[in-house]
Design a protein around this motif. Structure first.
Motif, PDB file in Angstrom:
ATOM      1  N   GLY A 509       0.807  -1.209   0.000  1.00 36.80           N
ATOM      2  CA  GLY A 509       0.000   0.000   0.000  1.00 36.80           C
ATOM      3  C   GLY A 509       0.842   1.262   0.000  1.00 36.80           C
ATOM      4  O   GLY A 509       0.348   2.335   0.355  1.00 36.80           O
ATOM      5  N   GLU A 510       2.093   1.169  -0.420  1.00 37.55           N
ATOM      6  CA  GLU A 510       2.995   2.318  -0.442  1.00 37.55           C
ATOM      7  C   GLU A 510       3.356   2.645  -1.889  1.00 37.55           C
ATOM      8  O   GLU A 510       4.528   2.700  -2.282  1.00 37.55           O
ATOM      9  CB  GLU A 510       4.248   2.014   0.384  1.00 37.55           C
ATOM     10  N   ALA A 511       2.307   2.864  -2.684  1.00 41.43           N
ATOM     11  CA  ALA A 511       2.501   3.059  -4.114  1.00 41.43           C
ATOM     12  C   ALA A 511       3.344   4.292  -4.410  1.00 41.43           C
ATOM     13  O   ALA A 511       4.119   4.311  -5.375  1.00 41.43           O
ATOM     14  CB  ALA A 511       1.146   3.174  -4.815  1.00 41.43           C
ATOM     15  N   ALA A 512       3.206   5.347  -3.603  1.00 41.67           N
ATOM     16  CA  ALA A 512       3.969   6.577  -3.853  1.00 41.67           C
ATOM     17  C   ALA A 512       5.470   6.304  -3.791  1.00 41.67           C
ATOM     18  O   ALA A 512       6.255   6.887  -4.549  1.00 41.67           O
ATOM     19  CB  ALA A 512       3.576   7.651  -2.850  1.00 41.67           C
ATOM     20  N   ARG A 513       5.881   5.409  -2.883  1.00 43.08           N
ATOM     21  CA  ARG A 513       7.295   5.093  -2.755  1.00 43.08           C
ATOM     22  C   ARG A 513       7.789   4.233  -3.922  1.00 43.08           C
ATOM     23  O   ARG A 513       8.996   4.131  -4.153  1.00 43.08           O
ATOM     24  CB  ARG A 513       7.548   4.366  -1.435  1.00 43.08           C
ATOM     25  N   SER A 514       6.855   3.607  -4.641  1.00 45.78           N
ATOM     26  CA  SER A 514       7.272   2.747  -5.757  1.00 45.78           C
ATOM     27  C   SER A 514       7.563   3.529  -7.032  1.00 45.78           C
ATOM     28  O   SER A 514       8.297   3.050  -7.897  1.00 45.78           O
ATOM     29  CB  SER A 514       6.198   1.696  -6.044  1.00 45.78           C
ATOM     30  N   LEU A 515       6.988   4.752  -7.175  1.00 44.49           N
ATOM     31  CA  LEU A 515       7.140   5.478  -8.439  1.00 44.49           C
ATOM     32  C   LEU A 515       8.598   5.777  -8.778  1.00 44.49           C
ATOM     33  O   LEU A 515       9.011   5.581  -9.936  1.00 44.49           O
ATOM     34  CB  LEU A 515       6.311   6.766  -8.400  1.00 44.49           C
ATOM     35  N   GLN A 713      -8.670  -2.176  11.645  1.00 40.99           N
ATOM     36  CA  GLN A 713      -7.841  -2.450  10.470  1.00 40.99           C
ATOM     37  C   GLN A 713      -7.959  -1.324   9.446  1.00 40.99           C
ATOM     38  O   GLN A 713      -6.966  -0.926   8.819  1.00 40.99           O
ATOM     39  CB  GLN A 713      -8.253  -3.775   9.821  1.00 40.99           C
ATOM     40  N   ALA A 714      -9.177  -0.802   9.280  1.00 40.56           N
ATOM     41  CA  ALA A 714      -9.374   0.309   8.349  1.00 40.56           C
ATOM     42  C   ALA A 714      -8.592   1.529   8.795  1.00 40.56           C
ATOM     43  O   ALA A 714      -7.974   2.233   7.976  1.00 40.56           O
ATOM     44  CB  ALA A 714     -10.864   0.626   8.228  1.00 40.56           C
ATOM     45  N   GLU A 715      -8.608   1.806  10.070  1.00 39.53           N
ATOM     46  CA  GLU A 715      -7.866   2.960  10.590  1.00 39.53           C
ATOM     47  C   GLU A 715      -6.367   2.776  10.412  1.00 39.53           C
ATOM     48  O   GLU A 715      -5.638   3.734  10.139  1.00 39.53           O
ATOM     49  CB  GLU A 715      -8.228   3.161  12.065  1.00 39.53           C
ATOM     50  N   GLU A 716      -5.906   1.525  10.524  1.00 39.10           N
ATOM     51  CA  GLU A 716      -4.475   1.249  10.346  1.00 39.10           C
ATOM     52  C   GLU A 716      -4.061   1.448   8.895  1.00 39.10           C
ATOM     53  O   GLU A 716      -2.991   1.990   8.603  1.00 39.10           O
ATOM     54  CB  GLU A 716      -4.171  -0.187  10.794  1.00 39.10           C
ATOM     55  N   ARG A 719      -3.809   5.172   8.304  1.00 42.34           N
ATOM     56  CA  ARG A 719      -3.025   5.944   9.269  1.00 42.34           C
ATOM     57  C   ARG A 719      -1.889   6.725   8.606  1.00 42.34           C
ATOM     58  O   ARG A 719      -1.648   7.896   8.935  1.00 42.34           O
ATOM     59  CB  ARG A 719      -2.457   5.004  10.338  1.00 42.34           C
ATOM     60  N   THR A 720      -1.185   6.133   7.667  1.00 38.30           N
ATOM     61  CA  THR A 720      -0.034   6.804   7.044  1.00 38.30           C
ATOM     62  C   THR A 720      -0.278   7.098   5.569  1.00 38.30           C
ATOM     63  O   THR A 720       0.666   7.315   4.819  1.00 38.30           O
ATOM     64  CB  THR A 720       1.211   5.916   7.185  1.00 38.30           C
ATOM     65  N   SER A 721      -1.544   7.092   5.143  1.00 38.99           N
ATOM     66  CA  SER A 721      -1.835   7.261   3.719  1.00 38.99           C
ATOM     67  C   SER A 721      -2.587   8.569   3.475  1.00 38.99           C
ATOM     68  O   SER A 721      -3.397   9.001   4.302  1.00 38.99           O
ATOM     69  CB  SER A 721      -2.681   6.087   3.210  1.00 38.99           C
ATOM     70  N   ASP A 722      -2.300   9.194   2.340  1.00 39.78           N
ATOM     71  CA  ASP A 722      -3.074  10.373   1.933  1.00 39.78           C
ATOM     72  C   ASP A 722      -3.845  10.087   0.645  1.00 39.78           C
ATOM     73  O   ASP A 722      -4.233  10.997  -0.074  1.00 39.78           O
ATOM     74  CB  ASP A 722      -2.141  11.576   1.738  1.00 39.78           C
ATOM     75  N   VAL A 723      -4.055   8.803   0.352  1.00 39.65           N
ATOM     76  CA  VAL A 723      -4.766   8.392  -0.850  1.00 39.65           C
ATOM     77  C   VAL A 723      -6.266   8.393  -0.557  1.00 39.65           C
ATOM     78  O   VAL A 723      -6.702   7.824   0.442  1.00 39.65           O
ATOM     79  CB  VAL A 723      -4.310   6.985  -1.301  1.00 39.65           C
ATOM     80  N   PRO A 724      -7.092   9.020  -1.411  1.00 43.07           N
ATOM     81  CA  PRO A 724      -8.520   9.171  -1.103  1.00 43.07           C
ATOM     82  C   PRO A 724      -9.245   7.884  -0.743  1.00 43.07           C
ATOM     83  O   PRO A 724     -10.013   7.858   0.222  1.00 43.07           O
ATOM     84  CB  PRO A 724      -9.086   9.799  -2.388  1.00 43.07           C
ATOM     85  N   HIS A 725      -9.020   6.789  -1.503  1.00 46.07           N
ATOM     86  CA  HIS A 725      -9.814   5.591  -1.187  1.00 46.07           C
ATOM     87  C   HIS A 725      -9.348   4.944   0.110  1.00 46.07           C
ATOM     88  O   HIS A 725     -10.107   4.216   0.745  1.00 46.07           O
ATOM     89  CB  HIS A 725      -9.823   4.602  -2.348  1.00 46.07           C
ATOM     90  N   HIS A 726      -8.103   5.198   0.542  1.00 50.01           N
ATOM     91  CA  HIS A 726      -7.673   4.760   1.868  1.00 50.01           C
ATOM     92  C   HIS A 726      -8.281   5.653   2.959  1.00 50.01           C
ATOM     93  O   HIS A 726      -8.761   5.152   3.987  1.00 50.01           O
ATOM     94  CB  HIS A 726      -6.148   4.802   1.975  1.00 50.01           C
ATOM     95  N   ILE A 727      -8.259   6.965   2.711  1.00 50.05           N
ATOM     96  CA  ILE A 727      -8.816   7.915   3.686  1.00 50.05           C
ATOM     97  C   ILE A 727     -10.312   7.669   3.892  1.00 50.05           C
ATOM     98  O   ILE A 727     -10.857   7.896   4.986  1.00 50.05           O
ATOM     99  CB  ILE A 727      -8.560   9.366   3.221  1.00 50.05           C
TER     100      ILE A 727
END
Length: 890
Positions: A509-515, A713-716, A719-727
């Motif tokens: 779930g760390e797609a931004a770090r993969s770019l 689990q949803a909150e976790e 917690r460290t994401s700024d992606v809309p569907h995670h938020i």
């Protein structure tokens, strides 16, 4: 059929004639390639197809040359049909290779779309399952079974051949032919050559006491009239098959074309040969057989070997040389031994033959491997190629057996890596990836693996861990491999390790770090011939990373670009992955009709079990939401493929299984499916897809402890994401648990920003219900109406029915501006993409041209055209064009 083909030519059609023989089964598509060799140059593609089939490819590079060539040939036929109708005849179809039969099946399914006449001519034996399946796709009225000539027809044929009314004795002789027209015409010709026909009062009669007694005898009689030089040359031609090119005959016979011409002219005049467009052919296969079987077996085998060597020395393609080597061994039986020249030819050319015709390569490689002691360099190399060839033919069990056996004695590190690539792919196909991992660990611990090859084995281990869904372990191994590859300067391993890290980051779930990793990996892979497969993988995974960041439009564009690159490269494995990813992206974007077209099962598609499982899972989810009864078959297929993946969790399959149980009024089991998926996966995106439905079902069955666990689990995840569907997940899950409309509306806004209409509709539906429970009927109606509109756009009939029933209980009726149920037939039933395709069909574009214009695959366009024909109850592209024209002028 020859007469029909001549008539078609006279009527202005392009006619292409393909002939198969006993060896055709081992050489994919060769009859069709030979037939289409005379296609006009401006139709494009033939040289490119031949080059594609003859590119050497190493184990593990993912390129399926036969599947790629099939797509190119289909596109070529499509282009040929654009301006002039096409007639394609395949003779002796009973000997055709499976790829040719499969391609014919696809052409048969496209005849409604093209000015195309496809004809297959075959004997009733041998009986084959694929030919029976092909026959089932053809209407009974389009099948014709030939029988022996009747007594009346025999008389007519004899009269025609003899030039006059036959007498009683001649008719009695002809009756012995049992209605076989070749026998009859050859009998009359033999009697004529012997001067045994006389004419009296307009009747022609057989005279004398000596007459040919069998079909073989009358054919032999014809051949007796050839000169010794002509007979010798025709024996050499018989080695090449029923059809042959003059240039190949020159190579095999050791004569120049100029020297051959008088002999060939003699054979044509004698009725032994006939012209066949740009080649020559025996007038009948039995004439070729008679010449071929005149040679003693040992002499025939030696001639085949000499012909193979002559062809190879003159630069003939690998499959042409192999066509001579195979019958040499068949004639010699088990005593045939691979000689030094053949072994060296397999060393030099074997990988090209494996890529082009693995079925032909296998018996030759087996002979060569058996002839050389283990541990000797050619033996080990050829054992690697044998394992690769067996894998390419789909015989994973035999390939794994050869690879496992070779690993016991092979010491050269690069061969070890190749064998492990093959073995790992085989074990993965068999659902035995754990065994492949164990073998990799033994190799990594062994003394024979140097630093560079150890790094490559680590890459393979990380890739296998990814396949099993073990994200953290895969990440650790990929990091170790990257460090070692960077230190040693191994560009191949560096590129793959970076590529695997992008996958791991996405699964976390760390797609931004993969770019940034994509950019690094592409820079490493660019221009490296051994990393062509990695480049395609990176483009596909880049699309996945973009959707994880909710850049959905960019992700769809990247997936379309990856699909195009995979198609151009002929990498059908990556093409299948790109189409699968694109189908899932279109599903998320709410373009469900387009998604179903992309993932529709297609004959000849080359997809792994995980890709097939995802495709069938997406189809099942869409059809379950739409109340489509065919969803059950999609779900069963997805579960069948999942059984090959061990304990890996496929999120979309878990959703489909849960939805299926919910619709069967078993919410407890529906919840259990989701909870099991959440507990067994390390993939953040898979987790994210299951959370909201898990909370909803937990509340429905009264399991509030489970609901609270899932909310955490949803909150976790967020917690460290700024992606809309995670938020969106915490307010969605918490809002469901607390019946809080404000939280649910907040989630709906985030889903809207993410471009995901289905969860947005679900959040609005829940918000409307929460407001209705508070007595705010007006607020509930507004959100209910929006949710209903979203479900309508998706065609989600099951959700519409459920939502209506729920809100009816609150006294809320459907709003006046909501779209009614979509039409199933007629112009209004066409999707936006189908309307675009129909317009381009009306403009006279072929399927490949439409595909290039709309950035679709040719196969996808063909599916759209089929859907248009079905929905409008039309029968051809011409009728589509007329329908579009009528609408334009209405």
């Amino acid at each position: 059929m020859r007469a029909a083909a001549d008539e078609a030519k006279s009527a202005g059609c392009q006619v292409f004639w393909a002939s198969c023989d006993e060896l055709s089964h081992a050489f994919p598509l060769l009859p069709l390639l030979d037939a289409l060799e005379s296609a006009p140059v401006d139709s494009g593609g033939q040289a490119e197809i031949l080059e594609l089939l003859r590119i050497e490819s190493a184990p593990g590079n993912g390129v399926d040359h036969v599947a790629a060539a099939t797509e190119r040939l289909l596109a070529l036929v499509d282009e040929l049909c654009t301006d002039i109708p096409v007639m394609l005849v395949v003779d002796d179809l009973q000997w055709a290779d499976p790829a040719t039969v499969q391609m014919l099946g696809r052409l048969v399914r496209s005849v409604r779309q093209l000015p195309l006449f496809v004809v297959g001519v075959m004997r009733p034996v041998p009986r084959r399952e694929d030919l029976k399946a092909l026959g089932r796709t053809i209407e009974p009225a389009s099948r014709m079974r030939l029988h022996s000539l009747s007594e009346v027809e025999v008389g007519e044929l004899v009269a025609n051949a003899a030039g006059s009314t036959p007498g009683p004795r001649l008719l009695r002789l002809a009756a012995g032919a049992a209605g076989n027209p070749l026998y009859i015409t050859e009998l009359v010709a033999a009697l004529d050559r012997a001067g045994a026909l006389t004419t009296d009062n307009g009747t022609i009669e057989a005279t004398g006491t000596k007459t040919p007694g069998s079909l073989a005898a009358v054919i032999a009689d014809r051949l007796e009239f050839l000169s010794p030089a002509g007979r010798g040359t025709l024996r050499a031609a018989a080695l090449l098959g029923v059809d042959f090119s003059v240039s190949e005959l020159a190579m095999a016979s050791g004569q120049t074309v100029t020297e051959l011409m008088p002999v060939l002219d003699e054979a044509i005049l004698a009725g032994v040969l006939r012209e066949n467009d740009f080649a020559l052919a025996f007038r009948h296969p039995l004439i070729r057989t008679a010449l071929y079987e005149e040679l003693p077996i040992a002499v025939r085998a030696a001639w085949h070997r000499d012909a193979a060597r002559a062809l190879a020395d003159n630069g003939a393609p690998a499959e042409r040389v192999a066509r001579q080597l195979l019958p040499a061994f068949q004639d010699e039986g088990t005593a045939g031994v691979a000689d030094e020249w053949m072994v060296q030819w397999l060393v030099d050319t074997g990988q090209r033959l494996v890529a082009r015709a693995p079925g032909a390569a296998i018996p030759l490689l087996r002979r060569a491997v058996a002839a050389i002691p283990a541990g000797v360099a050619p033996h080990d190399l050829l054992a690697c190629r044998l394992a690769d060839a067996l894998y390419r033919t789909g015989d994973a069990a035999s390939a794994a057996e050869v690879a496992t056996s070779a690993l016991e004695y092979v010491t050269r590190p690069d061969y070890l890596v190749d064998l492990h690539w093959t073995l790992t792919q085989c074990r993965s196909m068999q659902g035995r990836a754990e065994e492949a991992l164990a073998a990799l660990d033994r190799a990594l611990d062994g003394p024979m693996v140097g630093r560079q090859h150890r790094t490559r084995l680590l890459v393979l281990k990380a890739r296998t861990q990814c396949l099993l869904g073990r994200v953290d372990t895969a990440g650790q191994v990929a990091t170790t491999a990257l460090a070692a590859a960077t230190e040693s300067g191994d560009r191949w391993a560096t590129g793959w390790a970076l590529g695997l890290q992008t996958v791991v980051q996405g699964m976390r779930g760390e797609a931004a770090r993969s770019l940034p990793l994509f950019d690094r990996a592409l820079a490493v892979a660019e221009g490296h011939p051994g990393l062509a497969d990695l480049r395609l993988s990176l483009h596909i995974n880049h699309a996945v990373a973009l959707v994880h960041l909710d850049r959905l439009d960019a992700a769809i564009g990247a997936a379309e670009h990856g699909r195009q690159l995979a198609d151009e490269a002929g990498n059908m494995v990556r093409l299948g992955q790109a189409q699968s990813v694109l189908g899932e992206l279109l599903f998320l974007a709410g373009r469900w009709d387009d998604a179903l077209v992309e993932i529709e099962p297609a004959p000849g598609a080359s997809k792994s079990p995980v890709v097939e499982c995802c495709d069938r899972g997406v189809a099942a989810v869409i059809r379950l939401h739409r109340g489509d009864p065919t969803a059950g078959q999609d779900l069963a297929d997805a579960e069948r493929y999942a059984a090959q993946l061990g304990d890996r969790v496929i999120g979309v399959l878990a959703l489909a299984k849960s939805l299926n149980r919910e619709q069967a009024d078993d919410p407890v089991e529906a919840l259990a499916v989701l909870m099991a998926g959440l507990s067994e996966t390390e993939d953040t995106e898979t987790t994210a897809d299951l959370l909201a439905d898990a909370v909803r079902l937990a509340i429905e069955v009264g399991d509030f402890e489970a609901a609270r666990t899932v909310v955490k689990q949803a909150e976790e995840v967020a917690r460290t994401s700024d992606v809309p569907h995670h938020i969106a997940l915490p307010p969605h899950c918490r809002g469901l648990l607390d019946r809080d409309p404000e939280l649910l509306l907040s989630a709906a806004q985030h889903y809207e920003a993410a471009g995901r209409p289905l969860p947005r509709a679900q959040a609005l539906e829940a918000a409307g219900a929460a407001l209705a429970e508070r007595g705010d009927v007006a607020g509930a109606r507004a959100h209910f109406t929006t949710a209903f509109s979203l479900y309508s756009d998706l065609g989600a009939e099951w959700d519409l029915a459920r939502t209506q029933a729920k809100f009816r209980s609150y006294g809320i009726r459907r709003g006046p501006h909501v779209r009614h149920r979509r039409a199933d037939h007629g112009w209004s039933s066409l999707t936006p993409t189908e309307i675009k395709v129909a317009g381009l069909v009306a403009d006279g574009m072929s399927n490949p041209q439409i595909a290039a214009h709309l950035f679709l695959s040719r196969r996808t366009v063909q599916t759209h055209v089929s859907h248009i024909l079905a929905k409008l109850n039309l029968h051809s592209r011409t009728e589509i064009a007329r329908e579009v024209s009528l609408r334009a002028t209405a």
